[in-house]
Motif scaffolding. Structure first.
Motif, PDB file in Angstrom:
ATOM      1  N   PRO A 369      -0.358  15.377   7.220  1.00  0.00           N
ATOM      2  CA  PRO A 369      -1.732  16.031   7.701  1.00  0.00           C
ATOM      3  C   PRO A 369      -1.631  16.787   6.002  1.00  0.00           C
ATOM      4  CG  PRO A 369       0.256  16.633   8.929  1.00  0.00           C
ATOM      5  CD  PRO A 369       0.378  15.206   8.436  1.00  0.00           C
ATOM      6  N   GLU A 370      -0.413  16.454   5.050  1.00  0.00           N
ATOM      7  CA  GLU A 370      -0.571  17.175   3.782  1.00  0.00           C
ATOM      8  C   GLU A 370      -1.863  16.764   2.505  1.00  0.00           C
ATOM      9  OE1 GLU A 370       3.774  15.549   4.103  1.00  0.00           O
ATOM     10  OE2 GLU A 370       1.742  15.917   5.522  1.00  0.00           O
ATOM     11  N   PHE A 371      -2.178  15.156   2.713  1.00  0.00           N
ATOM     12  CA  PHE A 371      -2.986  14.129   2.285  1.00  0.00           C
ATOM     13  C   PHE A 371      -4.300  13.811   3.254  1.00  0.00           C
ATOM     14  CE2 PHE A 371       1.756  12.684   0.827  1.00  0.00           C
ATOM     15  CZ  PHE A 371       1.454  13.965  -0.094  1.00  0.00           C
ATOM     16  N   PRO A 372      -5.054  14.658   3.061  1.00  0.00           N
ATOM     17  CA  PRO A 372      -6.160  14.091   4.378  1.00  0.00           C
ATOM     18  C   PRO A 372      -7.191  13.233   3.500  1.00  0.00           C
ATOM     19  CG  PRO A 372      -6.571  16.566   2.845  1.00  0.00           C
ATOM     20  CD  PRO A 372      -5.082  16.292   2.642  1.00  0.00           C
ATOM     21  N   GLY A 373      -8.107  13.151   4.509  1.00  0.00           N
ATOM     22  CA  GLY A 373      -8.882  11.450   4.113  1.00  0.00           C
ATOM     23  C   GLY A 373      -7.815  10.264   3.068  1.00  0.00           C
ATOM     24  N   SER A 374      -6.334  10.193   3.322  1.00  0.00           N
ATOM     25  CA  SER A 374      -5.754   8.963   2.931  1.00  0.00           C
ATOM     26  C   SER A 374      -4.727   8.626   4.521  1.00  0.00           C
ATOM     27  CB  SER A 374      -5.599   9.172   2.072  1.00  0.00           C
ATOM     28  OG  SER A 374      -3.703  10.250   2.097  1.00  0.00           O
ATOM     29  N   PHE A 375      -5.192   6.958   4.084  1.00  0.00           N
ATOM     30  CA  PHE A 375      -4.153   6.266   5.009  1.00  0.00           C
ATOM     31  C   PHE A 375      -2.895   5.487   5.010  1.00  0.00           C
ATOM     32  CE2 PHE A 375      -8.767   6.963   7.081  1.00  0.00           C
ATOM     33  CZ  PHE A 375      -8.732   7.475   7.480  1.00  0.00           C
ATOM     34  N   VAL A 376      -2.413   4.671   5.338  1.00  0.00           N
ATOM     35  CA  VAL A 376      -1.087   4.374   4.536  1.00  0.00           C
ATOM     36  C   VAL A 376      -1.212   3.092   6.161  1.00  0.00           C
ATOM     37  CG1 VAL A 376       1.567   3.757   4.278  1.00  0.00           C
ATOM     38  CG2 VAL A 376      -0.012   5.875   3.454  1.00  0.00           C
ATOM     39  N   TYR A 377      -1.594   2.052   5.397  1.00  0.00           N
ATOM     40  CA  TYR A 377      -0.898   0.823   6.567  1.00  0.00           C
ATOM     41  C   TYR A 377       0.262   0.109   5.909  1.00  0.00           C
ATOM     42  CZ  TYR A 377      -5.407   1.918   7.784  1.00  0.00           C
ATOM     43  OH  TYR A 377      -6.893   2.865   8.599  1.00  0.00           O
ATOM     44  N   HIS A 378       0.890  -0.398   6.653  1.00  0.00           N
ATOM     45  CA  HIS A 378       1.857  -1.499   6.739  1.00  0.00           C
ATOM     46  C   HIS A 378       1.641  -2.574   6.478  1.00  0.00           C
ATOM     47  CE1 HIS A 378       5.410   1.827   7.110  1.00  0.00           C
ATOM     48  NE2 HIS A 378       4.766   2.120   7.304  1.00  0.00           N
ATOM     49  N   ALA A 379       2.172  -3.300   5.633  1.00  0.00           N
ATOM     50  CA  ALA A 379       1.764  -4.401   5.624  1.00  0.00           C
ATOM     51  C   ALA A 379       3.549  -5.759   5.246  1.00  0.00           C
ATOM     52  CB  ALA A 379       1.521  -5.447   4.585  1.00  0.00           C
ATOM     53  N   ALA A 392       9.962  -5.340   2.538  1.00  0.00           N
ATOM     54  CA  ALA A 392       9.918  -7.260   2.953  1.00  0.00           C
ATOM     55  C   ALA A 392       8.634  -8.460   2.596  1.00  0.00           C
ATOM     56  CB  ALA A 392      10.301  -6.772   4.295  1.00  0.00           C
ATOM     57  N   GLY A 393       8.361  -8.284   1.593  1.00  0.00           N
ATOM     58  CA  GLY A 393       6.984  -9.299   1.217  1.00  0.00           C
ATOM     59  C   GLY A 393       6.804  -8.410  -0.084  1.00  0.00           C
ATOM     60  N   GLY A 394       5.679  -9.531  -0.451  1.00  0.00           N
ATOM     61  CA  GLY A 394       5.144  -8.676  -1.830  1.00  0.00           C
ATOM     62  C   GLY A 394       4.500  -7.953  -1.360  1.00  0.00           C
ATOM     63  N   ARG A 395       2.971  -8.212  -0.992  1.00  0.00           N
ATOM     64  CA  ARG A 395       1.762  -6.917  -0.516  1.00  0.00           C
ATOM     65  C   ARG A 395       2.898  -6.225   0.102  1.00  0.00           C
ATOM     66  NH1 ARG A 395      -4.161  -8.794   0.182  1.00  0.00           N
ATOM     67  NH2 ARG A 395      -2.769 -10.319   1.534  1.00  0.00           N
ATOM     68  N   VAL A 396       3.434  -4.884  -0.040  1.00  0.00           N
ATOM     69  CA  VAL A 396       4.034  -3.996   0.458  1.00  0.00           C
ATOM     70  C   VAL A 396       3.452  -3.153   1.821  1.00  0.00           C
ATOM     71  CG1 VAL A 396       5.958  -2.678   0.951  1.00  0.00           C
ATOM     72  CG2 VAL A 396       5.783  -4.538  -0.932  1.00  0.00           C
ATOM     73  N   LEU A 397       2.725  -2.981   1.385  1.00  0.00           N
ATOM     74  CA  LEU A 397       1.680  -1.311   1.728  1.00  0.00           C
ATOM     75  C   LEU A 397       0.025  -0.921   1.304  1.00  0.00           C
ATOM     76  CD1 LEU A 397       4.415   1.422   1.156  1.00  0.00           C
ATOM     77  CD2 LEU A 397       3.808   0.694   3.460  1.00  0.00           C
ATOM     78  N   THR A 398      -0.367  -0.729   2.144  1.00  0.00           N
ATOM     79  CA  THR A 398      -2.054  -0.557   1.427  1.00  0.00           C
ATOM     80  C   THR A 398      -2.236   1.241   1.861  1.00  0.00           C
ATOM     81  OG1 THR A 398      -3.154  -2.492   2.422  1.00  0.00           O
ATOM     82  CG2 THR A 398      -4.454  -1.098   1.268  1.00  0.00           C
ATOM     83  N   VAL A 399      -2.938   1.683   0.984  1.00  0.00           N
ATOM     84  CA  VAL A 399      -3.098   3.109   0.762  1.00  0.00           C
ATOM     85  C   VAL A 399      -4.373   3.261   0.485  1.00  0.00           C
ATOM     86  CG1 VAL A 399      -2.284   4.804  -0.160  1.00  0.00           C
ATOM     87  CG2 VAL A 399      -0.429   3.288  -0.258  1.00  0.00           C
ATOM     88  N   VAL A 400      -5.357   3.798   1.704  1.00  0.00           N
ATOM     89  CA  VAL A 400      -6.388   3.856   1.878  1.00  0.00           C
ATOM     90  C   VAL A 400      -7.204   5.464   1.288  1.00  0.00           C
ATOM     91  CG1 VAL A 400      -9.117   3.289   3.025  1.00  0.00           C
ATOM     92  CG2 VAL A 400      -6.580   2.359   3.138  1.00  0.00           C
ATOM     93  N   GLY A 401      -7.508   5.815   0.484  1.00  0.00           N
ATOM     94  CA  GLY A 401      -8.798   6.344   0.701  1.00  0.00           C
ATOM     95  C   GLY A 401      -9.814   6.711   1.042  1.00  0.00           C
ATOM     96  N   LEU A 402     -10.346   7.941   1.387  1.00  0.00           N
ATOM     97  CA  LEU A 402     -11.625   7.994   2.094  1.00  0.00           C
ATOM     98  C   LEU A 402     -12.119   9.357   1.447  1.00  0.00           C
ATOM     99  CD1 LEU A 402     -13.557   6.819   3.966  1.00  0.00           C
ATOM    100  CD2 LEU A 402     -12.452   8.457   6.455  1.00  0.00           C
ATOM    101  N   GLY A 403     -13.623   8.970   1.195  1.00  0.00           N
ATOM    102  CA  GLY A 403     -13.674  10.547   0.473  1.00  0.00           C
ATOM    103  C   GLY A 403     -15.739  10.050   0.532  1.00  0.00           C
TER     104      GLY A 403
END
Ligand code: GLY
Length: 436
Positions: A369-379, A392-403
């Motif tokens: 809730p404190e970061f509206p319009g953003s999503f954090v996806y694990h890899a 646990a990997g090379g690409r760890v997370l993907t962070v998305v911003g939507l606006g």
């Protein structure tokens, strides 16, 4: 428990792409239980995860029987190439993803190039070489940069680009003679280099009709300014501002001939076609499109940027494809902008450390809730102690911003990133800049 007439859905895969797909499916009105195999620690917020060999059709079938699965959504290429969709369909389960025959568009570069030649689909001219002598001849006919592609699936390691003729021949020797990629390394496709701007277009299809999703662009190089080694993708943005005429050319010159070609060859293709395209402007100022590659699944990380832009019911769209009656119930006319930034381990795409604690993940939740319009996806994450996460990997997370604009999307993504940390965390700071 299954609710009303909702259906239970199983997603196969474990990356950021599957986390984004699971997130989109979780918002659907037709989704009952969500399951994922093998999944990842972030996906556990949204779906029940199961450890299973997802290339083993019998094991996936057992999972479907145990959990009353009505729709299987296949994320990565390996199970598609292994024919898992065929085994599930024979058992009466609806599947989003092509069978082994359709998957050859990705699993055999030689098949896909010959398919394009047969059906008049624009692609750089090429030779298919089974011996080192054939490779030498094909290279001698061309000018640098030389492009050498392994036939089979190689987890992103099957394309060699070099300005130097002897380096290109050495790459062929490594593959054909020394079998560096095993069976995947033969035959080789040696093709003309296509300069221009890359574009990714996804089309979901039931084999006859299709819906194109907003075009996206992947940033494959490790460092800002498109420098450094190639990676699996360090970020992506969508939509890409291209003239509307380009999407018309993609549909007329590439997509419809591809679908007609598949049908004429008896291939019933239900899933997504990933068109990896190059736009080249010729001397007269006309834009030409050529197909650099097909993939038979959604791209990673492009999916993480494209799905947040869709308006409608993602699960219904995938189900309607699987049932051969695609419904245009998803509006793919992109409103606003999205971009995603991959947070990678220091050293990636080379050697990197694992097991480093990650701070700032809000207990692994996609949305905060404190970061509206953003999503954090694990890899590349694993569960640590006390509900925390480690790398646990090379690409760890993907962070998305939507606006509403790229500026807003970018601010949201990078603000979310500023709250996340792990030792030696690396990411690009220039994703989507060209769109502002
Ligand atoms: N982003 C490139 C791919 O998914 O193959």
């Amino acid at each position: 428990m299954k609710k009303d007439d909702r259906i239970n859905i199983l997603v196969l895969g474990s990356g950021g792409r599957e986390h984004a797909m699971t997130h989109a499916l979780s918002k659907s009105g037709i989704t009952g239980e969500l399951h994922c195999a093998p999944g990842n620690p972030g996906i556990m917020e949204l779906a029940v995860t199961h450890s299973a060999d997802i290339r083993d059709g019998a094991a996936v079938l057992d999972l479907c029987a145990a959990h009353d699965i009505a729709l299987v959504v296949i994320g990565p290429e390996a199970p598609l190439a292994a024919g898992v969709a065929d085994i599930l369909r024979q058992a009466g389960i609806r599947v989003f993803g092509p069978g082994r025959d359709g998957a050859m568009l990705e699993s055999s570069k030689a098949f896909s190039k010959k398919f394009m030649r047969r059906h008049g689909i624009p692609t750089p001219d090429f030779d298919i070489c089974a011996t080192l002598d054939e490779c030498r001849l094909a290279i001698s006919k061309r000018t640098p940069p030389y492009v050498v592609k392994a036939d089979g699936l190689a987890a992103g390691k099957g394309v060699f680009l070099s300005d130097d003729e002897s380096d290109a021949i050495r790459a062929c020797e490594d593959l054909i003679v020394h079998k560096k990629l095993g069976e995947a390394g033969s035959p080789l496709v040696i093709e003309d280099f296509a300069p221009g701007l890359e574009l990714t277009v996804f089309a979901v299809t039931d084999g006859e009709s299709y819906i194109t999703l907003p075009p996206s662009r992947d940033h494959k190089r490790a460092h800002d300014g498109d420098r450094g080694p190639n990676t699996g993708g360090m970020g992506a943005y969508s939509p890409v501002s291209i003239p509307r005429s380009i999407m018309g050319i993609v549909e007329d010159a590439v997509l419809r001939p591809t679908l007609n070609g598949l049908r004429s060859e008896g291939i019933d293709y239900r899933g997504v076609i990933y068109m990896g395209l190059m736009i080249t402007r010729d001397a007269s100022g006309e834009d030409k499109i050529s197909v650099i590659e097909y993939n038979v699944r959604f791209g990673d990380p492009e999916t993480q940027a494209v799905l947040p832009l869709l308006d409608g019911d993602f699960a219904s769209m995938l189900l309607s494809c699987a049932e051969g009656r695609i419904e245009p119930n998803v509006s793919a006319d992109a409103q606003g902008a999205a971009l995603c930034v991959v947070l990678a381990s220091g050293g990636y795409p080379g050697e990197f450390r694992r097991g480093l604690p990650i701070a700032g993940l809000n207990r692994g939740r996609v949305e905060s809730p404190e970061f509206p319009g953003s999503f954090v996806y694990h890899a590349g994450t694993a569960a640590g102690i006390d509900g925390e996460f480690v790398t646990a990997g090379g690409r760890v997370l993907t962070v998305v911003g939507l606006g509403d604009t790229f500026k807003e999307a970018r601010d949201r993504a990078y603000t979310r990133i500023s709250a996340i940390s792990f030792e030696d965390m690396r990411y690009r700071s220039d994703i989507g800049w060209s769109e502002e």
